[in-house]
Design an enzyme around this catalytic site. Structure first.
Site, PDB file in Angstrom:
ATOM      1  N   VAL A  94      11.300 -30.394  26.242  1.00 15.73           N
ATOM      2  CA  VAL A  94      11.280 -30.493  24.779  1.00 15.73           C
ATOM      3  C   VAL A  94      12.584 -31.061  24.196  1.00 15.73           C
ATOM      4  CG1 VAL A  94       9.489 -28.750  24.325  1.00 15.73           C
ATOM      5  CG2 VAL A  94      11.906 -28.053  24.442  1.00 15.73           C
ATOM      6  N   LYS A 124      12.957 -27.343  35.520  1.00 17.85           N
ATOM      7  CA  LYS A 124      12.008 -26.611  36.375  1.00 17.85           C
ATOM      8  C   LYS A 124      11.758 -27.336  37.704  1.00 17.85           C
ATOM      9  CE  LYS A 124      10.178 -24.552  32.182  1.00 17.85           C
ATOM     10  NZ  LYS A 124       9.242 -24.621  31.067  1.00 17.85           N
ATOM     11  N   SER A 127      12.764 -28.358  30.052  1.00 18.45           N
ATOM     12  CA  SER A 127      11.826 -28.064  31.150  1.00 18.45           C
ATOM     13  C   SER A 127      11.961 -28.977  32.357  1.00 18.45           C
ATOM     14  CB  SER A 127      10.390 -28.122  30.650  1.00 18.45           C
ATOM     15  OG  SER A 127      10.099 -26.936  29.975  1.00 18.45           O
TER      16      SER A 127
HETATM   17  N1  GLN Z   1      13.455 -23.894  26.948  1.00 18.75           N
HETATM   18  C1  GLN Z   1      12.189 -24.353  26.445  1.00 18.75           C
HETATM   19  C2  GLN Z   1      11.289 -23.178  26.180  1.00 18.75           C
HETATM   20  O1  GLN Z   1      11.329 -22.242  26.901  1.00 18.75           O
HETATM   21  C3  GLN Z   1      11.590 -25.275  27.452  1.00 18.75           C
HETATM   22  C4  GLN Z   1      10.237 -25.766  27.065  1.00 18.75           C
HETATM   23  C5  GLN Z   1       9.983 -27.185  27.411  1.00 18.75           C
HETATM   24  O2  GLN Z   1      10.879 -28.001  27.610  1.00 18.75           O
HETATM   25  N2  GLN Z   1       8.735 -27.535  27.386  1.00 18.75           N
HETATM   26  O3  GLN Z   1      10.518 -23.129  25.278  1.00 18.75           O
END
Ligand code: GLN
Length: 311
Positions: free
Chosen positions: A265, A71, A68
């Site tokens: 994550v 993003k 994430s």
């Molecule tokens: N690719 C992960 C998901 O879509 C990203 C989530 C995250 O890093 N919080 O679940």
């Protein structure tokens, strides 16, 4: 020019040493099979200042899946392309819910709370596609990474991307729901393809610190003098990181660390220290909110030791 700084290094070492008992705690993101195999005992940290001073600790040169954190980069691209038009399709409010929550999206008619929860990031990918192929879109995303990191070696980890795509049931449902609300314009498959690949970009802590240095200098890369984004947009990205960067634990993170940041994550967290620099930490053991457990503790210790705080 990136220089070593002995006192910065000593402070980083002492802050990191003080939280080593947290490393290995929590759980890895095993809902993405390729991430389930990562060694939970890894821990790295890197600091890069706007003067080019640098300090690193532990596994700072080992690549991890940025997940994430990507993003922040897609938000940078979208804001430079369409500016405030974005806010017609995504809000900029904290969600108070988990990163992949469905319930709030239904109540709010397919308009995600912010660009950093999964639903919001899926809309960013839809905007970035802009009628192009997924390959063309991904290559423009990678171009941004290469530019801000000053490093052409940054790539997508295809194994993580295909593992994510195979198990993206929750993200598919978020995208399908938003499609039913007309807030996704391309096919759900195209959007998921861009999203999962962008999350699967691999970088190490040092590369990550370098990449987001422009946010500590109001959109200007302090080491090359390249303007990446306007001052106003950079301020907005930092504000959204402060309020929404860690999902439903954003308040706790702000309370403990006091700096705008973004987690993923994969276990990475990056924080921006305005007019000072960037700190990145990585440790794959996550807390119940999906944020790196040792990473959060390390950032709290580093920010305190260096007395870096925006307040
Ligand atoms: N690719 C992960 C998901 O879509 C990203 C989530 C995250 O890093 N919080 O679940």
């Amino acid at each position: 020019m990136v220089k070593g700084n002995v006192s910065l290094q000593k402070k980083l070492d002492s802050a990191c040493n003080s939280i080593l008992d947290q490393v290995g705690r929590g759980h890895v993101a095993d809902y993405i099979p390729a991430l389930a195999r990562i060694d939970i005992k890894k821990f790295g940290a890197s600091i890069l200042t706007i003067e080019g001073e640098k300090a690193s600790y532990g596994d700072a040169q080992e690549s991890f899946s940025i997940q994430s954190i990507s993003k922040v980069f897609s938000l940078t691209l979208v804001l430079s392309k369409i500016g405030d038009e974005l806010w017609k399709r995504v809000n900029h409010e904290p969600s108070g819910n988990s990163f992949n929550s469905i319930v709030q999206l239904e109540m709010e008619k397919g308009i995600p709370r912010n660009p950093f929860i999964n639903a919001g990031a899926l809309v960013l990918c839809d905007i970035l596609l802009n009628g192009r192929s997924t390959e063309a879109c991904l290559s423009s995303i990678l171009d941004l990474f290469h530019k801000v990191a000053n490093d052409e070696t940054i790539q997508i980890d295809e194994e993580v991307a295909s593992s994510e795509l195979k198990t993206a049931h929750r993200n598919l449902s978020l995208a399908n729901f938003m499609k039913s609300c007309k807030n996704i314009h391309h096919t759900v498959q195209e959007v998921l393809d861009v999203y999962c690949h962008q999350c699967s970009i691999a970088m190490n802590c040092e590369q990550m610190s370098r990449s987001l240095l422009f946010l500590s200098k109001e959109g200007l890369d302090p080491l090359t003098n390249n303007r990446i984004i306007t001052q106003e947009m950079a301020r907005r990205i930092n504000s959204i990181m402060m309020l929404c960067g860690h999902y439903d634990a954003s308040g706790d993170f702000a309370y403990r660390v006091g700096l705008p940041g973004k987690s993923g994550v994969g276990g990475g967290i990056v924080v921006v220290v305005p007019e000072v620099g960037v700190i990145t930490v990585w440790s794959p053991g996550l807390n119940k909110n999906g944020n790196s457990l040792a990473g959060s503790a390390a950032l709290e210790a580093i920010a305190r030791t260096l007395n870096w705080n925006i307040l």
